[in-house]
Design an enzyme around this catalytic site. Structure first.
Site, PDB file in Angstrom:
ATOM      1  N   LYS A  37       0.141   4.274  -0.290  1.00  0.00           N
ATOM      2  CA  LYS A  37      -0.490   5.459   0.323  1.00  0.00           C
ATOM      3  C   LYS A  37      -0.258   6.694  -0.561  1.00  0.00           C
ATOM      4  O   LYS A  37      -0.215   6.558  -1.789  1.00  0.00           O
ATOM      5  CB  LYS A  37       0.028   5.626   1.751  1.00  0.00           C
ATOM      6  CG  LYS A  37      -0.140   4.338   2.573  1.00  0.00           C
ATOM      7  CD  LYS A  37       0.121   4.476   4.031  1.00  0.00           C
ATOM      8  CE  LYS A  37      -0.083   3.128   4.714  1.00  0.00           C
ATOM      9  NZ  LYS A  37       0.097   3.155   6.160  1.00  0.00           N
ATOM     10  N   GLY A  52       2.924   2.280  10.805  1.00  0.00           N
ATOM     11  CA  GLY A  52       3.847   3.400  10.638  1.00  0.00           C
ATOM     12  C   GLY A  52       4.572   3.785  11.912  1.00  0.00           C
ATOM     13  O   GLY A  52       5.218   4.829  11.973  1.00  0.00           O
ATOM     14  N   GLU A 103      -6.492   4.621   8.040  1.00  0.00           N
ATOM     15  CA  GLU A 103      -6.313   6.049   7.729  1.00  0.00           C
ATOM     16  C   GLU A 103      -7.587   6.630   7.094  1.00  0.00           C
ATOM     17  O   GLU A 103      -7.926   7.784   7.329  1.00  0.00           O
ATOM     18  CB  GLU A 103      -5.082   6.234   6.828  1.00  0.00           C
ATOM     19  CG  GLU A 103      -3.793   6.018   7.615  1.00  0.00           C
ATOM     20  CD  GLU A 103      -2.653   5.397   6.836  1.00  0.00           C
ATOM     21  OE1 GLU A 103      -2.668   5.431   5.589  1.00  0.00           O
ATOM     22  OE2 GLU A 103      -1.735   4.853   7.492  1.00  0.00           O
ATOM     23  N   ASN A 122       0.873  -1.179   0.000  1.00  0.00           N
ATOM     24  CA  ASN A 122       0.000   0.000   0.000  1.00  0.00           C
ATOM     25  C   ASN A 122       0.904   1.221   0.000  1.00  0.00           C
ATOM     26  O   ASN A 122       1.497   1.563   1.010  1.00  0.00           O
ATOM     27  CB  ASN A 122      -0.890  -0.040   1.250  1.00  0.00           C
ATOM     28  CG  ASN A 122      -1.753   1.199   1.381  1.00  0.00           C
ATOM     29  OD1 ASN A 122      -1.803   2.035   0.467  1.00  0.00           O
ATOM     30  ND2 ASN A 122      -2.419   1.330   2.512  1.00  0.00           N
ATOM     31  N   HIS A 135      -9.225   1.007   5.186  1.00  0.00           N
ATOM     32  CA  HIS A 135      -7.930   1.256   5.834  1.00  0.00           C
ATOM     33  C   HIS A 135      -8.122   2.198   7.023  1.00  0.00           C
ATOM     34  O   HIS A 135      -8.947   3.113   6.970  1.00  0.00           O
ATOM     35  CB  HIS A 135      -6.946   1.854   4.821  1.00  0.00           C
ATOM     36  CG  HIS A 135      -5.548   1.831   5.350  1.00  0.00           C
ATOM     37  ND1 HIS A 135      -5.084   2.770   6.237  1.00  0.00           N
ATOM     38  CD2 HIS A 135      -4.537   0.946   5.166  1.00  0.00           C
ATOM     39  CE1 HIS A 135      -3.836   2.464   6.572  1.00  0.00           C
ATOM     40  NE2 HIS A 135      -3.488   1.353   5.935  1.00  0.00           N
ATOM     41  N   SER A 190       3.942  -2.161  10.260  1.00  0.00           N
ATOM     42  CA  SER A 190       5.397  -2.180  10.454  1.00  0.00           C
ATOM     43  C   SER A 190       6.056  -3.515  10.104  1.00  0.00           C
ATOM     44  O   SER A 190       6.998  -3.941  10.761  1.00  0.00           O
ATOM     45  CB  SER A 190       5.748  -1.770  11.897  1.00  0.00           C
ATOM     46  OG  SER A 190       5.324  -0.443  12.145  1.00  0.00           O
ATOM     47  N   GLU A 218      -4.914  -4.998  10.586  1.00  0.00           N
ATOM     48  CA  GLU A 218      -3.887  -3.986  10.781  1.00  0.00           C
ATOM     49  C   GLU A 218      -4.138  -3.260  12.103  1.00  0.00           C
ATOM     50  O   GLU A 218      -4.946  -2.304  12.138  1.00  0.00           O
ATOM     51  CB  GLU A 218      -3.912  -2.963   9.640  1.00  0.00           C
ATOM     52  CG  GLU A 218      -3.653  -3.563   8.278  1.00  0.00           C
ATOM     53  CD  GLU A 218      -3.109  -2.536   7.294  1.00  0.00           C
ATOM     54  OE1 GLU A 218      -2.061  -2.785   6.715  1.00  0.00           O
ATOM     55  OE2 GLU A 218      -3.747  -1.477   7.115  1.00  0.00           O
TER      56      GLU A 218
END
Ligand code: 13P
Length: 250
Positions: free
Chosen positions: A11, A173, A97, A9, A95, A213, A167
């Site tokens: 992003k 991240g 985010e 991904n 996701h 990560s 996730e």
């Protein structure tokens, strides 16, 4: 046998030139990968280019999001038909985010899921708990609710077009990854929930990816776990050598 999958991904990273460089390197590095399904998800503006670049390879292209409506007055949005018309058959939905920064709710995601499935897209459905959920030991129920509210209304037959991506938000991240044991424990829980809601065969066939990560130095031990069928990779997918090493860690 369920598929082993590693998806990148990207992003909101990589302009057209940078996308070209990364794709050429991946094409060289991953020429002989046959058993693992490899997927990359560049930004919208580079999807068609990525599709054209990769169409003779085994690497698939996914979008990072799509709108739930077929078309219409939704300034700035992208429809499923637009994705399909540039060769994209896979879409990431849910996701964290998108949930956190763009207000995507379980209900909205259920609508996106329906639109994607009606058009026979493959969905990479993301979900995962936040740090406070894990600290308060509610992570299993949070994950179960996300799945029930956003995804578990679909028919048994539609599961062939769904990939799950667990996730944990606290691992995205941050450099802090779930331990292989934590990943396995949650993946086994997800599979059991699927078996209880649908049936064992459906549960056994769904690929469940871990994301958060994943790096070349931890991928192998995470992927070695029985219910971890691969990974959804953020930061490390932006570098051809790192992503290749993660693909090869399966
Ligand atoms: P990182 O690998 O950068 O933690 O991101 C994971 C992710 O969000 C993939 O969708």
């Amino acid at each position: 046998m369920r598929k082993k999958i590693v998806a990148g991904n990207w992003k909101m990273n990589k302009n057209l030139t940078e996308t070209g460089v990364l794709l050429s390197n991946l094409k060289i590095n991953l020429e002989n990968v046959s058993e693992t399904e490899v997927i990359v998800a560049p930004t919208y503006t580079n999807l068609y280019y990525a599709f054209e670049e990769l169409k003779e390879t085994q690497i698939k292209v996914a979008a990072q999001n799509m709108h739930q409506a077929e078309n219409g007055a939704y300034t700035g949005e992208i429809s499923v038909d637009m994705l399909k018309s540039v060769g994209v058959e896979t879409v990431i939905l849910g996701h964290s985010e998108r949930r956190a920064y763009f207000g995507e709710t379980d209900q909205l995601l259920a609508n996106k899921v329906n639109t994607a499935l009606q058009h026979k897209m493959t969905i990479i459905f993301c979900f995962g708990e936040e740090l406070q959920d894990r600290k308060s030991n509610t992570h299993f129920s949070v994950v179960e609710q996300q799945l029930k509210n956003g995804l578990f209304h679909i028919n048994r037959a539609d599961w062939k077009n769904v990939i799950l991506a667990y996730e944990p938000v606290w691992a995205i991240g941050t450099g802090e990854t779930a331990s292989p044991e934590q990943a396995q424990e949650m993946h086994a829980f997800i599979r059991k929930t699927l078996a209880n809601t649908y049936d064992q065969e459906t549960a056994d066939e769904v690929s469940i990816l871990y994301g958060g990560s994943v790096k070349p130095n931890n991928a192998q031990e995470i992927f070695a776990k029985a219910d971890v069928d691969g990974g959804l990779i953020g930061g490390a997918s932006l570098d051809a050598e790192n992503f290749t090493a993660i693909v090869n860690a399966i």
